[in-house]
Design an enzyme around this catalytic site. Sequence first.
Site, mmCIF file in Angstrom:
data_model
loop_
_atom_site.group_PDB
_atom_site.id
_atom_site.type_symbol
_atom_site.label_atom_id
_atom_site.label_comp_id
_atom_site.label_asym_id
_atom_site.label_seq_id
_atom_site.Cartn_x
_atom_site.Cartn_y
_atom_site.Cartn_z
ATOM 1 C CE LYS A 25 -1.720 1.911 3.904
ATOM 2 N NZ LYS A 25 -1.605 3.371 4.008
ATOM 3 C CG ASN A 26 2.212 2.840 3.550
ATOM 4 O OD1 ASN A 26 1.054 3.193 3.293
ATOM 5 N ND2 ASN A 26 2.608 2.585 4.790
ATOM 6 N NE ARG A 96 -1.302 12.224 7.099
ATOM 7 C CZ ARG A 96 -1.422 13.524 7.313
ATOM 8 N NH1 ARG A 96 -2.587 14.110 7.276
ATOM 9 N NH2 ARG A 96 -0.358 14.253 7.579
ATOM 10 C CB CYS A 120 -4.791 15.463 8.679
ATOM 11 S SG CYS A 120 -5.165 13.751 8.900
ATOM 12 N NE ARG A 125 -0.807 11.306 10.230
ATOM 13 C CZ ARG A 125 -1.214 10.260 9.503
ATOM 14 N NH1 ARG A 125 -2.481 9.949 9.442
ATOM 15 N NH2 ARG A 125 -0.333 9.515 8.854
ATOM 16 N N PRO A 126 1.291 17.345 11.066
ATOM 17 C CG PRO A 126 3.274 17.941 12.128
ATOM 18 C CD PRO A 126 2.069 17.080 12.282
ATOM 19 C CB ILE A 127 2.227 18.709 5.521
ATOM 20 C CG1 ILE A 127 1.472 20.031 5.309
ATOM 21 C CG2 ILE A 127 1.243 17.560 5.617
ATOM 22 C CD1 ILE A 127 0.919 20.144 3.886
ATOM 23 C CG ASP A 310 2.352 1.523 9.466
ATOM 24 O OD1 ASP A 310 1.908 2.409 10.210
ATOM 25 O OD2 ASP A 310 2.825 1.760 8.341
ATOM 26 N NE ARG A 402 -6.905 4.495 4.263
ATOM 27 C CZ ARG A 402 -5.961 4.634 5.202
ATOM 28 N NH1 ARG A 402 -6.274 4.581 6.478
ATOM 29 N NH2 ARG A 402 -4.704 4.837 4.876
HETATM 30 N N1 EPU Z 1 5.980 14.827 10.843
HETATM 31 C C1 EPU Z 1 6.204 16.154 11.086
HETATM 32 N N2 EPU Z 1 6.166 17.029 10.031
HETATM 33 C C2 EPU Z 1 5.909 16.628 8.759
HETATM 34 C C3 EPU Z 1 5.684 15.252 8.511
HETATM 35 C C4 EPU Z 1 5.724 14.369 9.582
HETATM 36 O O1 EPU Z 1 6.427 16.566 12.215
HETATM 37 O O2 EPU Z 1 5.903 17.471 7.849
HETATM 38 C C5 EPU Z 1 6.015 13.868 11.952
HETATM 39 C C6 EPU Z 1 4.655 13.191 12.160
HETATM 40 O O3 EPU Z 1 3.803 13.980 12.948
HETATM 41 C C7 EPU Z 1 5.029 11.876 12.790
HETATM 42 C C8 EPU Z 1 6.424 11.562 12.197
HETATM 43 O O4 EPU Z 1 6.890 12.792 11.638
HETATM 44 O O5 EPU Z 1 5.163 12.028 14.182
HETATM 45 C C9 EPU Z 1 6.415 10.489 11.136
HETATM 46 O O6 EPU Z 1 5.461 10.809 10.148
HETATM 47 P P1 EPU Z 1 5.638 10.348 8.633
HETATM 48 O O7 EPU Z 1 5.650 11.550 7.759
HETATM 49 O O8 EPU Z 1 6.787 9.405 8.533
HETATM 50 O O9 EPU Z 1 4.302 9.563 8.396
HETATM 51 P P2 EPU Z 1 3.432 9.562 7.104
HETATM 52 O O10 EPU Z 1 4.255 9.751 5.894
HETATM 53 O O11 EPU Z 1 2.263 10.464 7.333
HETATM 54 C C10 EPU Z 1 3.747 7.009 6.634
HETATM 55 C C11 EPU Z 1 2.828 5.855 6.363
HETATM 56 C C12 EPU Z 1 2.089 5.485 7.623
HETATM 57 C C13 EPU Z 1 3.114 5.134 8.686
HETATM 58 C C14 EPU Z 1 4.115 6.302 8.882
HETATM 59 C C15 EPU Z 1 5.256 5.981 9.824
HETATM 60 C C16 EPU Z 1 2.254 6.170 4.053
HETATM 61 C C17 EPU Z 1 1.215 6.538 3.038
HETATM 62 N N3 EPU Z 1 1.887 6.251 5.314
HETATM 63 O O12 EPU Z 1 2.907 8.074 7.108
HETATM 64 O O13 EPU Z 1 1.322 4.346 7.310
HETATM 65 O O14 EPU Z 1 2.470 4.897 9.903
HETATM 66 O O15 EPU Z 1 4.706 6.639 7.619
HETATM 67 O O16 EPU Z 1 5.990 4.892 9.347
HETATM 68 O O17 EPU Z 1 3.353 5.778 3.693
HETATM 69 C C18 EPU Z 1 -0.397 2.800 7.604
HETATM 70 O O18 EPU Z 1 0.056 2.183 6.633
HETATM 71 O O19 EPU Z 1 -1.297 2.334 8.351
HETATM 72 C C19 EPU Z 1 0.113 4.133 7.882
HETATM 73 C C20 EPU Z 1 -0.514 5.005 8.667
#
Ligand code: EPU
Length: 436
Positions: A25-26, A96, A120, A125-127, A310, A402
């Site tokens: 998926k990811n 997301r 979000c 969940r910041p970007i 995960d 999903r």
């Molecule tokens: N974070 C920030 N700023 C940002 C982005 C992230 O502070 O701009 C923080 C987040 O708040 C979090 C940490 O960094 O505490 C890690 O977040 P990350 O960006 O790695 O997560 P993500 O990209 O939103 C992906 C997976 C998730 C998985 C996480 C962690 C995808 C589509 N999603 O999410 O997968 O939990 O990495 O490994 O790749 C799932 O598959 O169930 C799932 C939620």
Amino acid sequence: MNSSDRFVIKGGRRLMGEVEISGAKNAVVAILPAVLLCDEPCVIENVPDISDVVISLQILEELGAIVEKLGPHTYRIDATGIKSTCVPYESARRMRASYYFMGALLGRFSKARVSMPGGCPLGARPIDQHLKAFQKLGAQCKLEQGMVDLSANPLKGNQIFFDVVTVGATVNAILAAVKAEGLTVIGNAAKEPHIVDLASFLNSMGADIIGAGTDTIKIRGVKYLHGTDYPIIPDQIEAGTYMVAAAATGGNVLVKNVTVRHLNSIISVMEKIGVQIEADEEHDQVRVFTDGPLIKTNVKTRPHPGFPTDMQPQISTLLCLAEGTSMVKEDVSEQRFQYVDELRRMGADIQVDGKVAVIEGTGRLTGAPVKACDLRAGAALMIAGLAASGVTYVEDIFHVERGYSDMVGKLRALGAEIVKETHPDEAEPLLQENAG
Ligand code: EPU
């Protein structure tokens, strides 16, 4: 899919047999937007049958791409003629990972207007790291009415250092940099297998990316990306979920079509818990079985190659069935213990304090009606239901769908008693018959 759909599981059956793992998926939710960067049509194989893929393909079509299904898991996508650079709220809110269209559209057109992903807000969940990467590459970023507006003239390679290790921002930085002028160096990059898969996909089209899978990724911008025929890697979390389900039910399952090295941290923790695992790298499969009691174990989630967040809900469920007290520390995601209240309704004894869950292994769980609050929470509750005595009803299964391809079919093939009920009111008589 109806939001009142639910899974009904009569627990207590040992899972036996073989299960084939689908594409990740990811990885696929990053690779489908990346197709926008390709200057020719391309073919993606081993695409999992999950609703996040359906949504990603719909967004591609809304942008003007031509999507053709060539086989059950193979799609040909021609994004060469697209003109739109906008992904509106109605589309983006459904998934997301729709924010990967920001990096992909910016990389292709030097501009993009993409809604913030639904539910979000920036604070939760910041970007910020995604936007930091775009800005480093020369883009202007504005947030207006929930839309992120990006424009550059043109994108230029630069040094990007992330303040936190983030999968999403690493993907977006790669997507934006792959055609930017000159060299981009991403420091403190995420190392997950899906980052490597995205880089391999782009390189198979002629991109110049090295270092994916390490914390420093170097990208030299190229002008043209040619077509490719590319298979998505197997889903390490789906594999881990079936491995835990096998162990939780005292079963014996051969999990096929896996990349064994992606499972190392999961294998290592499961072995500590006392699960027997025979990993066969040559044939890309692992056999999972138990031949003794499950043992209390402490687990910490970490970014790859550590134990994945995960898999935390699933392994915590397994630890409910072990003897003794285990501690699980969640170091990656903030809200990953939401499933605990539901699991308690099945007899679990878990106390959560901040990032730590203390699990008193009770050795058994009992069936109950429960709600999936997210994808992996749903998977954990299904494992609990498979291991529990009595009947478990898992609601809000759209979360599970999903990210898991045909979970009911795969579990039934392993001997589970599980059905998907689309009209819950009519399900009662069937369940009572089965419940005895
Ligand atoms: N974070 C920030 N700023 C940002 C982005 C992230 O502070 O701009 C923080 C987040 O708040 C979090 C940490 O960094 O505490 C890690 O977040 P990350 O960006 O790695 O997560 P993500 O990209 O939103 C992906 C997976 C998730 C998985 C996480 C962690 C995808 C589509 N999603 O999410 O997968 O939990 O990495 O490994 O790749 C799932 O598959 O169930 C799932 C939620």
